[in-house]
Each structure stands twice: as structure tokens, then as C-alpha cells.
Design a protein around this motif. Structure first.
Motif, PDB file in Angstrom:
ATOM      1  N   ILE A  99       0.845  -1.202   0.000  1.00 53.53           N
ATOM      2  CA  ILE A  99       0.000   0.000   0.000  1.00 53.53           C
ATOM      3  C   ILE A  99       0.878   1.248   0.000  1.00 53.53           C
ATOM      4  CG2 ILE A  99      -1.691   1.319   1.346  1.00 53.53           C
ATOM      5  CD1 ILE A  99      -2.825  -1.315   2.321  1.00 53.53           C
ATOM      6  N   LEU A 100       1.986   1.177   0.730  1.00 48.25           N
ATOM      7  CA  LEU A 100       2.969   2.256   0.758  1.00 48.25           C
ATOM      8  C   LEU A 100       4.232   1.804   0.032  1.00 48.25           C
ATOM      9  CD1 LEU A 100       2.870   3.606   4.436  1.00 48.25           C
ATOM     10  CD2 LEU A 100       2.014   4.756   2.405  1.00 48.25           C
ATOM     11  N   SER A 101       4.827   2.691  -0.723  1.00 49.63           N
ATOM     12  CA  SER A 101       6.128   2.417  -1.309  1.00 49.63           C
ATOM     13  C   SER A 101       7.202   2.934  -0.337  1.00 49.63           C
ATOM     14  CB  SER A 101       6.270   3.124  -2.656  1.00 49.63           C
ATOM     15  OG  SER A 101       6.343   4.530  -2.470  1.00 49.63           O
ATOM     16  N   PRO A 102       8.438   2.440  -0.427  1.00 48.72           N
ATOM     17  CA  PRO A 102       9.503   2.931   0.460  1.00 48.72           C
ATOM     18  C   PRO A 102       9.686   4.445   0.393  1.00 48.72           C
ATOM     19  CG  PRO A 102      10.204   0.923  -0.625  1.00 48.72           C
ATOM     20  CD  PRO A 102       8.897   1.307  -1.251  1.00 48.72           C
ATOM     21  N   SER A 103       9.383   5.038  -0.754  1.00 46.23           N
ATOM     22  CA  SER A 103       9.540   6.484  -0.882  1.00 46.23           C
ATOM     23  C   SER A 103       8.445   7.256  -0.154  1.00 46.23           C
ATOM     24  CB  SER A 103       9.541   6.881  -2.361  1.00 46.23           C
ATOM     25  OG  SER A 103       8.288   6.593  -2.959  1.00 46.23           O
ATOM     26  N   GLU A 104       7.379   6.564   0.251  1.00 49.97           N
ATOM     27  CA  GLU A 104       6.277   7.219   0.968  1.00 49.97           C
ATOM     28  C   GLU A 104       6.368   7.019   2.472  1.00 49.97           C
ATOM     29  OE1 GLU A 104       2.344   7.018  -1.696  1.00 49.97           O
ATOM     30  OE2 GLU A 104       3.281   5.055  -1.438  1.00 49.97           O
ATOM     31  N   SER A 105       7.179   6.074   2.906  1.00 53.59           N
ATOM     32  CA  SER A 105       7.251   5.748   4.325  1.00 53.59           C
ATOM     33  C   SER A 105       8.490   6.347   4.962  1.00 53.59           C
ATOM     34  CB  SER A 105       7.278   4.219   4.500  1.00 53.59           C
ATOM     35  OG  SER A 105       7.567   3.874   5.842  1.00 53.59           O
ATOM     36  N   PHE A 106       8.347   6.838   6.182  1.00 58.93           N
ATOM     37  CA  PHE A 106       9.477   7.386   6.928  1.00 58.93           C
ATOM     38  C   PHE A 106      10.320   6.286   7.581  1.00 58.93           C
ATOM     39  CE2 PHE A 106       7.761  11.935   7.924  1.00 58.93           C
ATOM     40  CZ  PHE A 106       7.883  12.245   6.580  1.00 58.93           C
ATOM     41  N   ILE A 107       9.827   5.057   7.581  1.00 57.24           N
ATOM     42  CA  ILE A 107      10.570   3.967   8.197  1.00 57.24           C
ATOM     43  C   ILE A 107      11.824   3.686   7.376  1.00 57.24           C
ATOM     44  CG2 ILE A 107      10.538   1.514   8.803  1.00 57.24           C
ATOM     45  CD1 ILE A 107       7.569   1.751   9.342  1.00 57.24           C
ATOM     46  N   GLY A 108      12.964   3.627   8.041  1.00 51.95           N
ATOM     47  CA  GLY A 108      14.226   3.335   7.375  1.00 51.95           C
ATOM     48  C   GLY A 108      14.563   1.865   7.466  1.00 51.95           C
ATOM     49  N   TRP A 109      14.933   1.407   8.664  1.00 46.78           N
ATOM     50  CA  TRP A 109      15.176  -0.015   8.889  1.00 46.78           C
ATOM     51  C   TRP A 109      13.834  -0.692   9.131  1.00 46.78           C
ATOM     52  CZ3 TRP A 109      14.113  -3.098  13.189  1.00 46.78           C
ATOM     53  CH2 TRP A 109      14.610  -4.418  13.093  1.00 46.78           C
ATOM     54  N   VAL A 110      13.540  -1.695   8.310  1.00 43.67           N
ATOM     55  CA  VAL A 110      12.251  -2.381   8.391  1.00 43.67           C
ATOM     56  C   VAL A 110      12.438  -3.731   9.064  1.00 43.67           C
ATOM     57  CG1 VAL A 110      10.283  -3.264   7.097  1.00 43.67           C
ATOM     58  CG2 VAL A 110      11.515  -1.250   6.262  1.00 43.67           C
ATOM     59  N   PRO A 111      11.823  -3.939  10.245  1.00 41.30           N
ATOM     60  CA  PRO A 111      11.928  -5.247  10.893  1.00 41.30           C
ATOM     61  C   PRO A 111      11.157  -6.299  10.118  1.00 41.30           C
ATOM     62  CG  PRO A 111      10.353  -3.867  12.053  1.00 41.30           C
ATOM     63  CD  PRO A 111      10.998  -3.002  11.019  1.00 41.30           C
ATOM     64  N   PRO A 112      11.492  -7.583  10.287  1.00 36.41           N
ATOM     65  CA  PRO A 112      10.705  -8.633   9.622  1.00 36.41           C
ATOM     66  C   PRO A 112       9.239  -8.530  10.025  1.00 36.41           C
ATOM     67  CG  PRO A 112      12.725  -9.534  10.550  1.00 36.41           C
ATOM     68  CD  PRO A 112      12.610  -8.136  11.073  1.00 36.41           C
ATOM     69  N   VAL A 113       8.347  -8.665   9.054  1.00 33.38           N
ATOM     70  CA  VAL A 113       6.919  -8.531   9.334  1.00 33.38           C
ATOM     71  C   VAL A 113       6.134  -9.398   8.357  1.00 33.38           C
ATOM     72  CG1 VAL A 113       6.725  -6.512   7.825  1.00 33.38           C
ATOM     73  CG2 VAL A 113       5.019  -6.867   9.607  1.00 33.38           C
ATOM     74  N   ALA A 114       5.027  -9.915   8.807  1.00 35.51           N
ATOM     75  CA  ALA A 114       4.127 -10.684   7.940  1.00 35.51           C
ATOM     76  C   ALA A 114       2.701 -10.318   8.298  1.00 35.51           C
ATOM     77  CB  ALA A 114       4.346 -12.186   8.111  1.00 35.51           C
ATOM     78  N   SER A 115       1.839 -10.298   7.304  1.00 42.16           N
ATOM     79  CA  SER A 115       0.413 -10.051   7.529  1.00 42.16           C
ATOM     80  C   SER A 115      -0.367 -11.193   6.908  1.00 42.16           C
ATOM     81  CB  SER A 115      -0.017  -8.715   6.921  1.00 42.16           C
ATOM     82  OG  SER A 115       0.179  -8.722   5.518  1.00 42.16           O
ATOM     83  N   LEU A 116      -1.517 -11.458   7.478  1.00 44.34           N
ATOM     84  CA  LEU A 116      -2.345 -12.565   7.005  1.00 44.34           C
ATOM     85  C   LEU A 116      -3.157 -12.112   5.799  1.00 44.34           C
ATOM     86  CD1 LEU A 116      -3.255 -15.490   7.623  1.00 44.34           C
ATOM     87  CD2 LEU A 116      -5.139 -14.497   8.951  1.00 44.34           C
ATOM     88  N   PRO A 117      -2.897 -12.680   4.629  1.00 46.31           N
ATOM     89  CA  PRO A 117      -3.664 -12.264   3.448  1.00 46.31           C
ATOM     90  C   PRO A 117      -5.077 -12.811   3.496  1.00 46.31           C
ATOM     91  CG  PRO A 117      -2.199 -14.073   2.882  1.00 46.31           C
ATOM     92  CD  PRO A 117      -1.895 -13.706   4.314  1.00 46.31           C
ATOM     93  N   LEU A 118      -6.010 -12.048   2.967  1.00 45.31           N
ATOM     94  CA  LEU A 118      -7.401 -12.478   2.855  1.00 45.31           C
ATOM     95  C   LEU A 118      -7.733 -12.686   1.386  1.00 45.31           C
ATOM     96  CD1 LEU A 118      -9.082 -10.013   5.376  1.00 45.31           C
ATOM     97  CD2 LEU A 118      -8.615 -12.445   5.728  1.00 45.31           C
ATOM     98  N   PRO A 119      -8.723 -13.513   1.102  1.00 45.20           N
ATOM     99  CA  PRO A 119      -9.113 -13.688  -0.304  1.00 45.20           C
ATOM    100  C   PRO A 119      -9.485 -12.344  -0.924  1.00 45.20           C
ATOM    101  CG  PRO A 119     -10.205 -15.303   1.099  1.00 45.20           C
ATOM    102  CD  PRO A 119      -9.537 -14.335   2.010  1.00 45.20           C
TER     103      PRO A 119
END
Length: 290
Positions: A99-119
Motif C-alpha cells: 500500500i505504501l512504497s519505500p519512498s512514501e514511508s518514513f521507516i528506514g530499517w524495516v523489521p521482519p513482518v508478515a500479515s495474514l492475506p485475505l481472499p
């Protein structure tokens, strides 16, 4: 559903100051290269931004010559960024889902993350565009809509708003056929036949315009320790948390949180229960939905 983090700063120095604040708060450090790379500005401009930030918040950070970076002090207090975990976590999910591209987010170092996809729920872009234009121009639409409990039918709708129930998108619309407001699932529009002027005056959608507070609390059958955990988890105050919603969304919230109208837990593992609905009261019947 993830939501986009709203930035308070514009695309000038205010936004860059917010970026400095964000990185110091959530990552504990930043340097000039972080600013120049993200905003594509010169090193002198980045230096001016850092100087301005230190002028505003002189106790928030210090320069470490060995690391060649600004390091957040233990007493750091955000000046521009919102010190809310949900802002960071929503942005993290935004990056993970695209939803966000790296150029839109202020987060620099990104920790490992996973989200549960829905159909994925199918929504034709042409249908969505027609609905948007109808709402914008206050037009009615003659549509081929397939409700689960009805035969295929042509009906005339006056779309007024979009709503998300945490699982799927609806359009809120006045149905001239049934003479009432209903929620229509976007993926069930098979065709937009034509756009027309409303044939009669459209009434006010009181269910949409009215807000209610759904008050929840921990399962009364839980032990005191479990209640304390639930109260902390849901940020409850004196054993209560209020969720302000539009009255038309109550049906979906009740279903999503698995709440009983009578306030009784659905099962012994139910963590939260409905305590009450604060004024104005909602009727016990479910809203009309298609």
C-alpha cells in the motif's frame, strides 16, 4: 484493514523536520544521508534542517562523531511525529502489503513482518469509477446487482458513501425499489446500466448520519488477572472502552467482535462483551444489507 499514516508537514521543511523526529523516535538515530536520500535534497539543506530541529528540540538528540549520526537522547520527546504505536504499525503493514512504497514511508530499517492475506474480493474498476462519479455528481444509477438472497434484478440506486467492515467494501445507497437505504457489496455489481437524475427526492440517511458509542468490557466470567490483561490490551478505562461508529456500521462491528446483544459472552473464551450502547440508542434489529 490498514490505514495510511497522515503526515502533518507539507513537502517543505516542516515535512523534513517530521521525518527527523520520526527516525529519532522509532530508530534512535539518523544522519544527513538519510535526509538527502529520502527527500533528494543537498547536504547543506539537510544540515540546515538538522540545525532547525536542534533549535526547536535541543534536548532530543546529540551528534556522535564516531557514528557520524545524530543519536536520540534517553529523554527524547517527539515534537512533530505522533507517538502512537498504531501509526508505526500501520505504516509497517503498508510497506509489507505494498500500500505504501519505500519512498512514501518514513521507516528506514524495516523489521521482519508478515500479515495474514485475505481472499481478494473482486471489484471492477469501471464499476467503482461509476459509483464515485455518481456520489460526486449526486446521480442515480440503474444497476444489475446480484444479492445473495434474491434473483438477479435491475434496480435504481442513489449512492451516497463507501464503507468498509474490516473484510469487504460496500457502497451505501438509497434503493428506490425498496425505498430504503442499504449496503451493497461492491463485488456484486454485474453491470451499471445507466446514470440518471433521481426520480424523486432522496431522504436523509439517519442511520449513516447518527453516531453511537459501543461500550465494551472484559468477559465478566474471567479472573481478575485476565480482566486486567484485557483492559490493558484494549486500552480500557475503569473496565470500559468506547468504539465510536456510525449507526449503520453497528451490525458489522457486532459480527466482527462476536458480540451478543444481551451482553453475555458467546463462549467461555470470549475476551470482550458488549456492555451497552450509549445514546442515541440503536434498535435491536440489524441494519438492512444486501
Amino acid at each position: 484493514m490498514s490505514t495510511r499514516t497522515t503526515r502533518t508537514g507539507n513537502w517543505g521543511q516542516d515535512r523534513r523536520l517530521e521525518f527527523i523526529d520520526f527516525r529519532l523516535m522509532w530508530e534512535g538515530r539518523l544522519n544527513r544521508a538519510d535526509i538527502t536520500a529520502f527527500f533528494r535534497i543537498s547536504v547543506p539543506q539537510a544540515s540546515l534542517d538538522l540545525a532547525k530541529y536542534q533549535e526547536i528540540a535541543p534536548e532530543n538528540a546529540y551528534y556522535d562523531r564516531n557514528q557520524k549520526s545524530y543519536i536520540a537522547n534517553a529523554s527524547f520527546k517527539p515534537v512533530f511525529a505522533t507517538f502512537e504505536s498504531n501509526h508505526y504499525l500501520n505504516e509497517l503493514i503498508g510497506l509489507e502489503t505494498g500500500i505504501l512504497s519505500p519512498s512514501e514511508s518514513f521507516i528506514g530499517w524495516v523489521p521482519p513482518v508478515a500479515s495474514l492475506p485475505l481472499p481478494t474480493r473482486k471489484v471492477q474498476p469501471e464499476t467503482l469509477l461509476d459509483l464515485i462519479m455518481a456520489i460526486k455528481n449526486q446521480r442515480a444509477l440503474v444497476v444489475d446487482y446480484r444479492a445473495m438472497r434474491d434473483e438477479p434484478s435491475i434496480r435504481t440506486l442513489f449512492p451516497t458513501a463507501f464503507a468498509h467492515d474490516g473484510h469487504r467494501w460496500h457502497v451505501r445507497a438509497y434503493c428506490f425499489n425498496s425505498e430504503m437505504y442499504k449496503d451493497f457489496v461492491l463485488g456484486r455489481f454485474f453491470d451499471i446500466v445507466e446514470s440518471i437524475s433521481p426520480s424523486s427526492e432522496v431522504p436523509v440517511d439517519t442511520e449513516w448520519e447518527t453516531f453511537i458509542d459501543v461500550v465494551i468490557g472484559p468477559n465478566p466470567d474471567f479472573s481478575m488477572n485476565k480482566k486486567m490483561i484485557i483492559e490493558s490490551d484494549y486500552q480500557m478505562d475503569n473496565g470500559e472502552a468506547k468504539i465510536r461508529i456510525r449507526k449503520s456500521q453497528y451490525f458489522y462491528l457486532k459480527r466482527r467482535l462476536n458480540l451478543n446483544e444481551n451482553g453475555e459472552p458467546v463462549n467461555e473464551s470470549q475476551q470482550i462483551v458488549l456492555l451497552r450502547i450509549e445514546e442515541p440508542l440503536i434498535s435491536s434489529g440489524d441494519i438492512e444489507h444486501e
